[in-house]
Design an enzyme around this catalytic site. Sequence first.
Site, PDB file in Angstrom:
ATOM      1  CB  CYS A  25      46.293  41.198  39.144  1.00 58.38           C
ATOM      2  SG  CYS A  25      45.586  41.049  40.811  1.00 58.38           S
ATOM      3  CG  ASP A  43      45.026  36.160  41.500  1.00 56.38           C
ATOM      4  OD1 ASP A  43      45.494  35.001  41.464  1.00 56.38           O
ATOM      5  OD2 ASP A  43      43.849  36.416  41.819  1.00 56.38           O
ATOM      6  NE  ARG A  79      43.324  33.076  41.439  1.00 57.74           N
ATOM      7  CZ  ARG A  79      42.066  33.440  41.709  1.00 57.74           C
ATOM      8  NH1 ARG A  79      41.103  32.538  41.702  1.00 57.74           N
ATOM      9  NH2 ARG A  79      41.779  34.686  41.973  1.00 57.74           N
ATOM     10  CG  HIS A 107      42.990  38.278  37.070  1.00 60.04           C
ATOM     11  ND1 HIS A 107      42.295  37.449  37.935  1.00 60.04           N
ATOM     12  CD2 HIS A 107      43.625  39.171  37.860  1.00 60.04           C
ATOM     13  CE1 HIS A 107      42.531  37.819  39.193  1.00 60.04           C
ATOM     14  NE2 HIS A 107      43.327  38.860  39.178  1.00 60.04           N
ATOM     15  CB  CYS A 153      40.426  40.806  39.640  1.00 57.04           C
ATOM     16  SG  CYS A 153      41.707  41.692  40.552  1.00 57.04           S
TER      17      CYS A 153
HETATM   18 CO    CO Z   1      43.485  40.270  40.644  1.00 57.30          CO
END
Ligand code: CO
Length: 220
Positions: free
Chosen positions: A44, A46, A48, A100, A103
Amino acid sequence: MPANPLSELIENNRRWSAERIRKDPDFFVRLTRQQAPQYLWIGCSDSRVPANEIVDLQPGELFVHRNVANVVVHTDLNCLSVLQYAIDVLKVRHVIVCGHYGCGGVMAALQNQRFGLINNWLRHVQDVAWKYDAALKDETLLDAQIDRLCELNVIEQVINVCQTTVVESAWERGQQVTIHGWIYGLSNGLVRDLGVSVSEMDAIDSLRESALARLAPTRG
Ligand code: CO
């Protein structure tokens, strides 16, 4: 002249480069010669979930493709090109689809939140939710449903990777490449193997069933 708003990042970069060279004077010289990663990471976007850091791999060791909600779509020329180059040219041995928990893309898909263009992309995740409607309804809490969909989305994307012409052709010619499904916990920094690794076409048939049986009832 206003200060460069990115000056801090440039400074970070200078420091990082200097530190690398201090520890290993030939580090960048070696990297310029070639890359020989063993792994392709499909994860992803993302912020993080930084691929290299999570698995503690150095530059040159992980080939990476990231998009919102780690989706593998059969018409996505970007993702397919990464996959094809990684398998045909770099000859990676492992493809890791890593989702994750928590998400945002999966959350938006499940709750039908509207953000604009991206909803068309997240429609693929909604398709997964629709497909596994019964399994999702087993979870009563929304957070547990989201976590379950995060896991199911990884499993479906693993299957999508397996069914690309790239992976099918690799297996047909006897090239060893294994597709894995992982999920990462934002709250503890730990990766969980979803147990859906596939190394040959025949294994896909039983994958969904066995994966569903292995998933924890609730994540909380
Ligand atoms: Co995500």
